[in-house]
Structures are given as C-alpha cells and as structure tokens.
Design an enzyme around this catalytic site. Structure first.
Site, short mmCIF file in Angstrom:
data_model
loop_
_atom_site.label_atom_id
_atom_site.label_comp_id
_atom_site.label_asym_id
_atom_site.label_seq_id
_atom_site.Cartn_x
_atom_site.Cartn_y
_atom_site.Cartn_z
CG HIS A 18 -37.17 -44.93 -19.53
ND1 HIS A 18 -36.17 -44.02 -19.30
CD2 HIS A 18 -36.58 -45.99 -20.16
CE1 HIS A 18 -35.02 -44.50 -19.75
NE2 HIS A 18 -35.25 -45.69 -20.27
CG ASP A 35 -27.99 -46.36 -13.58
OD1 ASP A 35 -28.06 -47.56 -13.94
OD2 ASP A 35 -28.12 -45.40 -14.36
NE ARG A 61 -24.56 -52.88 -17.48
CZ ARG A 61 -25.76 -52.42 -17.78
NH1 ARG A 61 -26.31 -51.47 -17.04
NH2 ARG A 61 -26.43 -52.87 -18.81
CB SER A 94 -29.72 -49.49 -15.81
OG SER A 94 -29.32 -48.20 -16.20
CE LYS A 135 -31.17 -44.63 -15.64
NZ LYS A 135 -30.35 -44.50 -16.86
#
Lengths: 434, 434
Positions: free
Chosen positions: A82, A161, A168, A183, A187
């Site tokens: 990621h 999320d 947010r 967050s 995932k």
C-alpha cells in the site's frame, strides 16, 4: 454503554477499551450511532490521540465491520502493498506483475485518486475494457489461476472505513495519525493480508510533510501489525518531487509499460526494484534483499514481468492491443513543451503543485463524481539536483485545449526553484520501519 | 466560505473572525450546516477554546438567530437576572416581585429543569392554572402594565441556542466555557436585557465545581457584556449544599411564599436580599447597595413584595387561592421524616445527591419529555457547620410511594458527612465579578 460517554472519555484524554471501540464502530457502521456523534468523537481522537492498542482495536473493529477475506486456501502467504499516495506513483503497475512473475501471488484491491494524488484504478482504466469491479469470487479465482489481480475494493470490505472517511473529509478530521493508520490497515486486513509492505510517502506532494511525521505514521502502522499478528514493514520514500517522469493516467501506464520492458526512468525503476525485493522477502519468495532484487531484475529483463502484466490486463477484459502498442492509449489533442527560460540547478520540483496542475488538466477529481480524462497530464523531464540549460525542455503538457495548456504552463513554472550553486539530488528513501 | 475550513481553523487553535462565526451559526440555525459539522466544531471549541471577542461574536450570532426583543419603549432600563442553576434555587420567585415592588420592572424568560437542577417554570406550574407560555405581545403588555412577568422562552428567541444545546448534550460538548457563556448570554441579549445580573453557582450541586472555574465563567460573561455594550455583573454563590430548606416544586413555592411574607430560611432570605439589592443598583433604582437592601427589606416587610407576586400569579392565570393558602398546593401522599442516627457537626450536605434524589422522587426530568410531579421533594433541615443531635430530623421526604421514600432515604443518608469537631459554615458568596 452509551456513545456520548465514549466521546466524553476520549475528549478527556482517557484510553478507550476494546469493547468501547467495537461498540462505537459497530454502532456507527450499523447507523445506530449518528454522524454527529461520530464526528465529535473523531475530533476528540484527532486532538487527544490514541495509543497503539487503541489504534489496533480501532483497525480490527473497522476491518470487522464487513466481510474479511480468508486467502489461506488460495495462497501460501497473503502479501499486500500500500502506498499512502503521491504524484506519479505508478509503482503498483510494475511491482505487482514483477513479484507475481517471481512466483509470489499478489491480489490487490486499490483505490481511486482524490485530490492531487493519483489512483491506481484510474490509471488502469486508461486501458479500454479493463475491469476494476471484480466480484470477490472473481478476485479469488484470478488470484488462484494467474497469481495477479488488481481491482477495486468491494463495497462490503471495511464499510465503516468508507463511511467514516467521508465524514472525516467534511468535518476537518482527516489529519489524525490513529485515524489514518487504522483506515489504511483496516482495508489491508479486511482484504486478507498477512504480510503488508507500506510505502509511506513524505514531502511536498504527500499527506505527510516531514520525515518525522512519516516515521510516526509508519511506526504506528507497524505497531498495529505487531499487535494484530500481521507482519508489516514500512518504507519511507520521497514525495517532494514526482516519482518518475509521467503524471497523468495514460502517460503513467506508458511509463509503467516502458519499465516492465526493462526501461523507464532511473528513479522509478530503482523504486520498483526496492519495493519488489522487499515484497519478495516479506512473502518468503526471496531469501534476502539481494536475492529479491536479483529475481525482480531478472523478470524485468527476460520479459516475464511484462507477460504477467499482459495476462493481468487480458484476464480483466482489458484490450491488450492498447498496451502492445501504447501509442494507441488515450492522448490529449494539445501537446506543448515548456522550455527552460534560464540555466541553473533545480532546487525544487514541487510535487503537489504538479499534481494539482494535472488535476486541473482533467487527470484527477475535485469531487468523487467528477469524470477523469485519461489522456491529459504532464511529463516532468528533470529532477532536483540536475543542471538544466536555458532552452531545454522542462515539461511536456498534454491538455484538452490551448487555454488549459497555457494555464498549466503558468502553474508549472511556479513549481520550480532554481539555484546558481549545485544542489544535491533528493534521496529515493529516507529509511525503513519494521 | 466553507464550514469545514472554519472547523479546521478552530481545530488548529486559530481565532475565528466575526464573519466566520456568523456564517457558522446562521448556517447551522438555517439547516445549511449539518449537525455532524456543528458537533465537530463544538468539540474543537471545547478543546481549543475561544477568546473573549470570539465568545462575544458567538453570543451575538446566537442571539441574532431569531427575534431580538427591544424593550426600550416599555421600560427605562431592561434588567434581567440569570442563575446558572442549582438545587433549591427558587431565588427568582422572590427577587422578581421584590424588585418590581421597588419600582424596577423586570420581565424574565426562564427555563425548565434538566438533570439535578430545578427549573423556575416547573416550580411556578405548581400553582394551578399558571401560564408559562405567554406570547411576545403578552410579555410586553404585562411588563408595561404590572412591571413583572415570568414566562418561558418563546421558540423564536435564540433558536440556534436550543438547537446547539440539544446537540452538545449528546456529543460530549456541554462543559465548554465559551459555549456555556454564549448560551447564557445569547438568551439574555435576545430577551432585550441591557443590564444583567448573573448568579454563578459553584460547588457540588452546580455545573462549576470550583471557585476558580466559576470565576472564569463569570469573567467570560462579564467580558461579553463589556464587548457588547451590556452592563453585566456576576455573583459567585455557593452551591455545595442546597439553597434554603425546600427542594421540589411546590415545596419551593411554599418557601418562596414564606420568604415573600418576610420569613423563610435565613440563608435564602439573605441570598434574595443580596441579589435584589444588586439588581436594584444595576437598574438604577437604588443609589447604593445599602439603599438597595433597605428598599428590598422594606417591600418584604410591608407586604408590597407579596402583593406583587400575587399580581404576577393572577396576571398569568394562576389560581391565587392556592398561594393564599399554600397548604392547598400539591403535596405527596407519603411524608417521611429522617432522624439523625448520630450526633455531630455536619461537614457536608451534598447538593447534587439531594438534587438527584429529588429527581428520582419525580420532581425533575431524566429526559425532556418526562412529566413532573409537583408535590414530591425533600426538606433539608440542616446546614453545613450545624451541630445535630441524634434523633433530630435531618430530612423530610415527600414521596408518591413508600418504596420511593425508602429508596430516597438511603441516598439522602449518603449525602451527609459528619465531623466530631466543629466545622465552619459555608459562605453564601465567594465574590463578585464586575
């Protein structure tokens, strides 16, 4: 248990229990806890913080708000990668086929771009026909058969999320370390990952400005891994200037294709090698970092990485004619070169300004519903530390119209800072947290 | 201007401009800004604070969210009085007729009790027929004709305050100095007050625990007055133990009636004299505090204060037969005395525990919709510092049933702390801020 008492506890700087965090996340996901309580809670979390255990509990509660994939019957060790997002970051397009070609299966659920940061799915959709909406069954089937998948997150993966992030975004509660870390990690965990490589981008074109901030985020995510029995490492990489040369969807796909053929810009090539080697080591396909680099380099040079990319595109209904001949990929009608008006050393190539200019050209979205123009973008021909002579090309702009090209040119010229003295190049990496 | 940017600015500890505060309050009152942004903003205000100018701008924006009364054609100088709320605080019932009888007209819009703190309207509604829902025209008419009004706040007076308070109540954002101060002051200013006496309660039975906190709140409200051209003074008064003897609606009306006849408990009598004298001075009806006390004492002793109260009740459709013979006011079927099990000096008579016990008996509301039982309550016969002999009556409980009386008795016994050494009495006042 009452939501308001949990808000008050965090407001007063106290540590929330796992039961309290689960109550809050489950209640919010199910609609029992309204947005106005969740936003007050998020502001309290932002201003009062969370410790590592709280952040881990939050991560697992968010992951558990929907389906959690179990890949144990599909792959030996589920690895994932990621990036926290940057400008010109097309790393996944190269690294995923590379590691799959080395024998390490990797199924990745990616996101779309928002703001100045590009999204992997948007880039892949430059290829006509390419599907990014695979079902969970298709995801598992592709992973098992060809060892490589690149698709969007299904709606039932960590739904809390998505809901919390949207809230947010409009309540000033985005830049919170525990909220960002949970967050990202929720995932990955919901996607079934057991080993995760995080590419934490730092600098002018990243959400983290400084190495210190980036390191804190990395440390927090690595701690979540430790406390949740996942193996997590985080690279701290530079995002003061764009990665590679291309910024914009089809332009980035072309650059990824060049790199998969063994070419590509030197910085991007090196970045991909490092990430791939770390991933191979994490997935126990390499015995050392050097072994990982050697394997990755081999598949880039002998065409196996390219073949794997072609297999990926074909499996997801993309038209391989477009990647076999990348000149067929979408391209904007106006192509304008921006020459240097002066000579000197480049002291700054501001990634955020370049990213924002690409969005203005149509490469990204101002809001979630905006369409993307895959053909527009910018080539950034020089890096910080390079000596540029007057008249050399600084940028190539791909625009839909001449006024848009002219407007982009003005902004791009402001993205540069010059020096009359030599300037050291920027590092690719600032360190690693593991 | 965007609501999220205003939230972010406050989150980052910056000072909001008047235009930003007006944009936010007007937008919230009109429903353009949703609850989830208002609650995140309120949490940021709670944790980051507001300076005096911001709090004043917030107060005026909330006051301006609805009708703002102009009393200039009705009274020479519009004075008002507000208590931050406590247990046994029936001061308004006495002070308002007293100052009106001295020639200073006073129209007051009061609130209802919530939590352990009683509400003036609930008390007055012990009198059958008494209307607390006067229209604005009726309010102005009564104020002009008889110089005394005591009614509920109309829906259009500072509507943003009601909406924001309800939101704060469920999002952990009640105990914020600027939010409390602006809530109090906005209603007074919307009600047309030009001179305001604040009775800031401090102690175990108040929202402010310590003198330091109470003084901060008082200073903030006095500053709002200075910055908005209103004359404001604040008394800091004790609320560690109940004020007077009676706690509960009809019981408190009876005690107010006793006091209006020149009797009543010594502490309550003295408290009313001090508040009335300050109010007369503030309203320029007295030339000095001593003159104010003298005038107030005179109308209590010669029956003019009582006449004014009777006029008030009659004007608002209350049945004066019930106040002429207070034994006709609602009274609970079970009356139980609680004798002291030991001798000693009282070191604590915990106002909050007594207030909560009264609510449990039915004198107050757990939630806004709950009905009130006007006949229940508690008489608290001794004060901190008093020497009590075993067998003397500590409390008289007025309950609907024997089990409720027994339950109350257990809690009330826990409200006391005893000492074998003499204990000094509590002061009535801790100071004044002006």
């Amino acid at each position: 248990m009452r939501a308001v008492d949990i808000i008050i506890k965090k407001r007063d700087g106290l540590v929330l229990s796992r039961a309290e965090i689960e109550f809050f996340v489950q209640g919010y996901a199910a609609g029992r806890i309204p947005d106005y309580q969740a936003s007050a809670w998020a502001m309290a979390v932002l201003l009062k913080g969370m410790d590592e255990q709280e952040t881990t509990d939050l991560t697992l509660a968010i992951a558990g708000s929907g389906e959690v994939l179990d890949l144990s019957g599909v792959v030996d060790l589920a690895v994932d990668k990621h990036s926290t997002g940057g400008v010109g970051d097309k790393t996944t397009l190269v690294v995923e086929p590379v590691v799959a070609a080395c024998g390490l299966p990797v199924g990745k659920m990616s996101g779309r771009g928002l703001g100045f940061s590009g999204g992997t799915l948007d880039k892949m959709e430059s290829i006509p026909g390419f599907r990014t909406n695979l079902s969970t069954d298709e995801f598992l089937d592709h992973l098992r058969r060809i060892g490589v998948v690149l698709t969007g997150q299904t709606a039932d993966l960590a739904p809390a999320d998505g809901k919390l992030y949207a809230l947010r975004d409009v309540t000033g509660t985005v830049p919170s370390m525990p909220l960002i870390a949970s967050s990202v990690m929720s995932k990955k965990i919901a996607g079934g990952a057991q080993a995760i490589l995080l590419d934490v981008k730092i600098g002018l074109g990243a959400f983290m400005d400084t190495v210190a901030e980036g390191r804190l985020l990395a440390e927090r995510m690595v701690a979540i891994g430790r406390l949740s029995d996942r193996c997590v490492i985080a690279l701290l990489s530079d995002m003061n200037q764009p990665l590679g040369i291309a910024v914009g969807n089809a332009l980035e796909v072309k650059e990824a294709i060049d790199t998969l053929h063994g070419g590509g810009p030197a910085d991007f090539h090196e970045h991909c090698l490092e990430v791939a080697a770390r991933l191979l080591l994490l997935g126990k396909t390499a015995v050392s970092l050097e072994d990982g680099r050697r394997q990755a380099l081999a598949v880039l040079e002998d065409g196996r990485a390219w073949d794997k990319f072609r297999t990926l595109v074909a499996a997801q209904a993309g038209d391989v004619a477009y990647i076999d001949d990348p000149s067929r990929l979408p391209s904007a009608p106006i192509v304008e070169e921006v020459p240097a008006q002066r000579s000197g050393w480049l002291a700054q190539v501001h990634a955020r300004i370049i990213g924002e200019t690409a969005v203005e050209l149509g490469a990204g979205r101002a809001s979630k519903e905006d369409p993307i123009d895959h053909g527009v973008g910018i080539l950034v021909h020089h890096k910080v530390g390079e000596l540029v002579e007057a008249g050399q090309t600084l940028f190539t702009i791909y625009a839909r119209s001449q006024p848009e090209a002219s407007s982009a040119r003005l902004r791009l010229e402001q993205s540069l800072a010059w020096s009359t003295e030599p300037v050291p190049p920027l590092p690719l990496f600032y360190g690693i947290v593991e």
